[in-house]
Every structure is written in structure tokens, then in C-alpha cells.
Design a protein around this motif. Structure first.
Motif, PDB file in Angstrom:
ATOM      1  N   THR A   1     -31.254  49.989  41.213  1.00 56.14           N
ATOM      2  CA  THR A   1     -29.905  50.042  40.648  1.00 56.14           C
ATOM      3  C   THR A   1     -29.721  51.300  39.809  1.00 56.14           C
ATOM      4  O   THR A   1     -28.702  51.991  39.910  1.00 56.14           O
ATOM      5  CB  THR A   1     -29.642  48.797  39.794  1.00 56.14           C
TER       6      THR A   1
ATOM      7  N   SER B   1     -27.276  54.420  40.866  1.00 51.88           N
ATOM      8  CA  SER B   1     -26.228  54.808  39.923  1.00 51.88           C
ATOM      9  C   SER B   1     -26.269  56.305  39.642  1.00 51.88           C
ATOM     10  O   SER B   1     -25.235  56.987  39.674  1.00 51.88           O
ATOM     11  CB  SER B   1     -26.384  54.020  38.617  1.00 51.88           C
TER      12      SER B   1
ATOM     13  N   PHE C   1     -24.281  49.582  32.302  1.00 55.16           N
ATOM     14  CA  PHE C   1     -25.106  48.484  32.751  1.00 55.16           C
ATOM     15  C   PHE C   1     -24.878  47.225  31.919  1.00 55.16           C
ATOM     16  O   PHE C   1     -25.709  46.320  31.913  1.00 55.16           O
ATOM     17  CB  PHE C   1     -26.587  48.884  32.710  1.00 55.16           C
TER      18      PHE C   1
ATOM     19  N   VAL D   1     -22.248  48.568  36.974  1.00 56.42           N
ATOM     20  CA  VAL D   1     -22.811  47.500  37.795  1.00 56.42           C
ATOM     21  C   VAL D   1     -22.164  46.163  37.465  1.00 56.42           C
ATOM     22  O   VAL D   1     -22.395  45.173  38.171  1.00 56.42           O
ATOM     23  CB  VAL D   1     -24.334  47.379  37.593  1.00 56.42           C
TER      24      VAL D   1
ATOM     25  N   TRP E   1     -18.170  51.017  41.533  1.00 55.72           N
ATOM     26  CA  TRP E   1     -18.901  49.776  41.278  1.00 55.72           C
ATOM     27  C   TRP E   1     -20.165  49.807  42.115  1.00 55.72           C
ATOM     28  O   TRP E   1     -20.104  49.985  43.331  1.00 55.72           O
ATOM     29  CB  TRP E   1     -18.026  48.587  41.647  1.00 55.72           C
ATOM     30  N   ILE E   2     -21.316  49.624  41.456  1.00 51.76           N
ATOM     31  CA  ILE E   2     -22.611  49.762  42.123  1.00 51.76           C
ATOM     32  C   ILE E   2     -23.165  48.391  42.496  1.00 51.76           C
ATOM     33  O   ILE E   2     -23.256  47.493  41.649  1.00 51.76           O
ATOM     34  CB  ILE E   2     -23.616  50.499  41.214  1.00 51.76           C
ATOM     35  N   TRP E   3     -23.505  48.236  43.763  1.00 55.39           N
ATOM     36  CA  TRP E   3     -24.189  47.030  44.251  1.00 55.39           C
ATOM     37  C   TRP E   3     -25.332  47.513  45.124  1.00 55.39           C
ATOM     38  O   TRP E   3     -25.124  48.014  46.221  1.00 55.39           O
ATOM     39  CB  TRP E   3     -23.219  46.146  45.039  1.00 55.39           C
TER      40      TRP E   3
END
Length: 306
Positions: free
Chosen positions: A134, A138, A218, A239, A251-253
Motif C-alpha cells: 500500500t 501510494s 493513511f 487509502v 483512492w488507493i486499493w
């Protein structure tokens, strides 16, 4: 084998049970890992509460857990990358919520698996996959480099502490939000600590009068501060807050990716990255680990050890 399970969604630990379950089947292109450690992530208890039901199917009883470090016990057909006895780690999320890592054994698709770096013990290695991937994703999405001033929201947490180290390894100046009790830890990681809460925008501006060029959130709920301190053309990701996409952010997945995990292992091997473990628990005390995670104030990773 013994494993932690729940047989229905629950917002508390009432459905958690430590019991005997069938051994996992090992299909083509998979490895069976004897679990030496499995780390807890907030997503684990959020999934148990039904938080991803609109996105992922659950097959009950569920064995939770997406992070693992352990030893390859055997391999399925056509799995030349690994052999019994290999020490490995993986972000083992599957397409459905079911056969997770809070167990004595877990079957994982080989493309999600990487060899464990020798510099990490089992608990540290278990804490690296989801949090490390993650953080890496990012920073890659932000394009962080030597010219950047990077603000990390939640710099003492499991993901944030890794992002700080990766940001410094990329040559960026890093500012990290954290409670005052964690400021010394954040400094050790290579960031300039700043207390979160009321007045955060002013405190960040005092450290970076010209603004910051990149922000990694985060924690969630930081969009107002992020937008207030970003330079023109600055980049930001989160996230925890998908609404950032309405304000030019991402948006981080993160997805399972053994090749990227191997990249993180290489950074570990050259001494530029380590994993802070806050506490370990036996599998039968998974509920206590979930409670600790729910507080949102853990420094580093919580890890289960069979």
C-alpha cells in the motif's frame, strides 16, 4: 488444522472462534504455506463487520486474514517458482472472503508470493505485505522523488511508517503526522514529526512555508488539511477516503503482487526499510488483536503467531 473463523458478519468479536477446520486444498499455480505469522490489518475486522459486502462475496465460515509469512509446505501443479522449505511472505487476498491467513496453513496463488528477506523475523515479514504494498503503490502513484516535500498522514502507523521510509529512500523530504508520544519514532524513520489535531494546517505550513508537493493519507478525514497545504499542481492520495477523487486525488486499493513485494524485500535487504512490530498475539487471542487495531493508535504492526 486449527484456525480462527466467523460464521456470520459481526461488528464485534462475538462470532470469532478458534477451532478445527479442514486443511486447504492446493490447486495449480498455488503454494501451501505453513503459517509462522500473520499480521492484523484494519480491513480484517472491517470485512468481518460486512464493510466490503457490496464489493466482495463471503463464503461462511470465513477464515480471516490477508497477510502471511511462513514456510512452503508443498506446491500445486505447475508452480516452478517455489519449493517446499522456501521461506516466503504474501499479501494473500482472494477474490472471495473465505480461506484467510489466521490459520496454521493457507493456500496462496504463487504470483502473490515472494521470498522472505533474511533481515526480517517472521513477525516483521508478516507485517510487510499489505502495508508495504500500500505504501509503495501510494508513492508510485504520487511519483515521489528527490524534489518533493511529502506529507504523510499517520506516519507512525503500519502503512505510514513504511511510507516514510520509502519516501526518504526516494530522496524526498518527509513530514509525518503523529501523536507526540510517537514523535521520536517518526524522527528515527527519517521524517519531521508534527502533531495531528486542531491547528495541523498551521503547523505544517510552519515547517513547509512553500507548501508540500505530495500528500499520502493513511488515516482518513484529512482532506481539508491536505488541500490547504498542497502546492499548485501538488498530488495527493488516500487509502481511507474515496472522496479525494472528487478533488484531484487518487483512492488507493492495493492488489496482491509478488513481484512488487520482492521489490520491497530488496529495499529491506539493503537496509533502507524495516517493519515495526507493536505486539504479537497467539491465534486464539485474535479478538484482542482486533480490539487493539480498532483503537487506531497502534505504532507499527499487530501480528498473530500460531
Amino acid at each position: 488444522m486449527r484456525a480462527v473463523t466467523y460464521d456470520s458478519y459481526a461488528k464485534d468479536n462475538s462470532r470469532l472462534e478458534y477451532r478445527e477446520v479442514p486443511d486447504p486444498k492446493v490447486g495449480p499455480g498455488q503454494v501451501l504455506i505453513q503459517v509462522r505469522a500473520a499480521s492484523v490489518n484494519p480491513v480484517d475486522w472491517k470485512v468481518m463487520a460486512g464493510g466490503l459486502d457490496g464489493m466482495m462475496d463471503a463464503v461462511f465460515p470465513v477464515v480471516p486474514g490477508w497477510d502471511v509469512a511462513g514456510v512452503v509446505s508443498r506446491t500445486g501443479p505447475d508452480t516452478p517458482e517455489f519449493a517446499p522449505g522456501d521461506e516466503v511472505m504474501a499479501y494473500a487476498r482472494k477474490d472471495v472472503v473465505q480461506g484467510g491467513t489466521f490459520a496454521e496453513y493457507v493456500a496462496v496463488d504463487a504470483p502473490a508470493v515472494a521470498h522472505k528477506p533474511a533481515a526480517l523475523d517472521w513477525a516483521q515479514a508478516a507485517g510487510l505485505p499489505l502495508a508495504g504494498l500500500t505504501a509503495l503503490r501510494s508513492l508510485e502513484r504520487l511519483g515521489v522523488g528527490p524534489a518533493d516535500v511529502l506529507l504523510v498522514h499517520g506516519a507512525a502507523g503500519g502503512v505510514g511508517s513504511l511510507a516514510v521510509q520509502l519516501g526518504r529512500d526516494r530522496g524526498a523530504r518527509v513530514i509525518g503526522t503523529a501523536s507526540e508520544r510517537n514523535h521520536a519514532f517518526v524522527r528515527e524513520l527519517g521524517a519531521e514529526p508534527v502533531s495531528y489535531g486542531d491547528g495541523l494546517t498551521d503547523r505544517v505550513r510552519a515547517l513547509a512555508p512553500g507548501g508540500v508537493s505530495a500528500v499520502a493519507d493513511f488515516v482518513g478525514g484529512q482532506l481539508e488539511t491536505t488541500l490547504a497545504v498542497l502546492t499548485d499542481g501538488g498530488r495527493h492520495v488516500s487509502v481511507a477516503d474515496p472522496t479525494v477523487e472528487q478533488h484531484g486525488g487518487h483512492w488507493i486499493w492495493v492488489r496482491p503482487d509478488g513481484a512488487k513485494l520482492a521489490e520491497l524485500a530488496a529495499v529491506v535487504d539493503r537496509g533502507a526499510l524495516t517493519v515495526e512490530v507493536a505486539q504479537t498475539f497467539p491465534l486464539e487471542r485474535t479478538g484482542e488483536a482486533f480490539d487493539a487495531s480498532r483503537t487506531g493508535h497502534t505504532r507499527g504492526k499487530l501480528v498473530l503467531v500460531p
